[in-house]
Write an enzyme that holds these catalytic residues in place. Sequence first.
Site, short mmCIF file in Angstrom:
data_model
loop_
_atom_site.label_atom_id
_atom_site.label_comp_id
_atom_site.label_asym_id
_atom_site.label_seq_id
_atom_site.Cartn_x
_atom_site.Cartn_y
_atom_site.Cartn_z
N HIS A 347 0.65 -1.53 -0.47
CA HIS A 347 -0.02 -0.01 0.14
C HIS A 347 1.14 1.30 0.01
CE1 HIS A 347 -3.89 -1.63 0.61
NE2 HIS A 347 -3.38 -2.26 1.44
N LYS A 535 -8.60 14.01 4.48
CA LYS A 535 -8.03 12.59 4.51
C LYS A 535 -6.63 12.93 5.75
CE LYS A 535 -6.22 13.50 0.58
NZ LYS A 535 -6.69 12.11 -0.12
N ARG A 536 -5.58 11.63 6.34
CA ARG A 536 -5.00 11.83 6.93
C ARG A 536 -4.02 12.44 6.65
NH1 ARG A 536 -0.31 8.71 6.76
NH2 ARG A 536 -1.07 7.07 5.21
N LYS A 541 1.24 14.85 2.14
CA LYS A 541 -0.49 15.04 0.99
C LYS A 541 -0.94 16.03 0.85
CE LYS A 541 -3.03 10.63 2.90
NZ LYS A 541 -2.82 10.15 2.24
N THR A 643 -8.93 6.31 -1.85
CA THR A 643 -9.86 6.15 -2.43
C THR A 643 -10.30 7.52 -2.29
OG1 THR A 643 -10.31 5.55 -0.06
CG2 THR A 643 -9.32 3.30 -2.20
N LYS A 647 -14.62 8.44 -3.82
CA LYS A 647 -15.64 8.98 -3.30
C LYS A 647 -16.01 10.23 -3.50
CE LYS A 647 -14.05 6.02 0.55
NZ LYS A 647 -12.84 6.26 1.81
#
Length: 800
Positions: A347, A535-536, A541, A643, A647
């Site tokens: 991952h 998100k985290r 990110k 993901t 969504k």
Amino acid sequence: MFSSKESFQKNFLKRLEMTYGKTFRESTSRDQYNTLGIMVREYISSNWIQTNERNRAENNKQVYYLSIEFLLGKLMGQNLLNLGIRDVVQEGLEELGIHLEKIEESESDAGLGNGGLGRLAACFLDSLASLNLPGHGCGIRYKHGLFDQKIADGYQVEYPEQWLRHGNVWEVRKPDQCVDISFWGEVESREADGRLEFSHTAAETIVAVPYDMPMIGYQTNTVNTLRLWSAEPAHHPPLNRDLLSYKRETEAVSEFLYPDDTHDEGKILRLKQQYFLVSASLQSIIRSYRNKNGTMHRFHDRVALHINDTHPVLAIPELMRILLDEEKMEWDEAWEITVKTISYTNHTTLSEALEKWPVYLFKPLLPRIYMIVEEINERYCQALWERYPGDWNRIEQMAILAHGVVKMAHLAIAGSHSVNGVAKIHSEILKNREMKLFYGFEPEKFNNKTNGIAHRRWLLKANPELSDTITEAIGGDWVREPEALIQMKRFIYDAGMKEKTAQIKQLRKEMLAQKIYSQTAIKVDPESIFDVQVKRLHAYKRQLLNVLHIMYLYNRIREDSNFSVYPRTFIFGAKASPGYYYAKKVIKLINSLADKVNSDPKVSKMVKVIFMENYRVSLAESIFPAADISEQISTASKEASGTGNMKFMMNGALTLGTLDGANVEILEAVGPANIFTFGLTADQVLNYYENGGYRSTEYYHHDARIRQAADQLVNSFFHETEGEFEAIYDSLLAHNDQYFVLKDFSSYAEAQERVEQTFINRSEWQEKSLINIAHSGSFSSDRTIKEYSDEIWKIKPMIR
């Protein structure tokens, strides 16, 4: 009991009174929730039993999905929906003066995960059951899942998450199926019947007790199982141990998701958790298998074990231990069975996430497992030597045991028959860069399985108005065959459909605006662009890129009286790992910027910044349907898949993103006109990492926007303690901006201008939104699970 509204009401009232010894009028929402949950569990119990019996009777090959995380969220609404009884329940309760939504609020989010990894596991369980596939989850029943986040003066404060405070109506404790797990101790060897045998002696034993939860398929009779293990003290505690400390250490194994592993004590606990999960699961799986099959020689024909990232990799030496020590197999046969049984999903490309365990901790805690890992390593290196004689450097790089550490990703590759990435670009990076040597050695193992999401939760449940509109337009087949959503392309230019979907989006934005106001007392404009990044919180990110752009907008609005932007509401939601200092500083920065922007009379007319506290699955279900823009702005090559991007897309938001992870496949699906891309490509990023040549100070000195925003991190712009954001400033300049925030800033700002220009033309925007919805079906986890089932696990649907 759910055959009609009247039947439901009668059974509900009777069950409530019998369970709680009080009248309906005296009951609380939690009483009502538990009563309904008990009724649902009873309703599916025969199907649950029959599913297990059918698997046993037909001797179906079954997959067991081992994951350290299962981010389930709330289950009541999803279970009612999948069973097709939601309308009956809702109508029956309304006549009693109860809102089903109110009851559902009593349920705690089962937050047994940190983010995408755990939510993917939950989506996969939904798809396995809905596709009538024999597949089950194995995890840990953490007493406290991911922490509850509070924001105090802009800072993240963590509180223990208490999802079990009021019990869990969905679980069934199975003490008769508990197993023993052994740590520490010694390994003794002896010769018997001409072979060397090993036994683990003087071990400290703890008990793993299973709690089973039903995983209910959508309108099918299949009910699979998620088995979560809880750690309890043994009935006969170890001698010469303080009983209180033994009890405390034992219960700690299943107390917290991801205990802090900064120090050795935390590392040992995390390693204990990982072995606890795989040993308990394998013992249980093998016991069930042997009841039907006896011999273990064809175990791989009936069982597939899938390890979700490196956390459950100890399943490889644990299965070897059982086959060697308990089944008395020879090494070669045991290894062949193990490799054929186990498959592995990677991952990440982040080196810090590819687990390595120090031998000085691993060996004493798991002495027999360490011996087996040592032997696996010896044989693996021997095979490498035979292929690449004299290439010591290659062998050193590929070794499972090297430089005093056990490399879990290397063990996973060596001990499994399939290694997959989770998006096309991610799998290519694994093959050509991160795991290039392993790919060269065993290319047949490597494949791609692009992630997917449970469309029944993220569209059918989260956005019923849009779901109903889609069903009216193309029929209901898309719920079972999500790729049928492509039929929505017929309506891209249909004025009525565009108007209807625009109204639904507006309704969802108004609902989210109300939630924001109730949480923050800040009023946001539902007519504004809802620009969302949830998100985290992690440096790669790049929430910071988003923040610096908002700072630029603030500065421009303040300084240029002729400058204006289309009203924009920037919405953030994120948790930072408790020990991740930098990420927590970014959360503080977002909140400080929000205070600055929202309190400025001039700026706040055009821009608002919202940080939504305690981001979790149930909150996400409110956010995704309301978003206009989906921020997927990670440094290219760093996000394996994502993901959240799927969504958002499924709910009609447009992606603003880098060419990273599954963004690349979204671009391929919808076409470049229906996504906003920017920034460095993965190849360009990797080239910089390999060859250098990037100097962030050049961008600081040559772009006034960047320089002003960066300086504001350390001057008196924010009324914070001096040096509050110095670590962020230093990450950009002193440490040369590892994630290329400044490099991509200009491209990102231009993409944001394109967003605004496109949004102003509402008709064109709705066309693009519909195109995204139409192409989202291929990103359903049903598609992903079919690929895993057909190509890796080789399992077949059960007869319904």
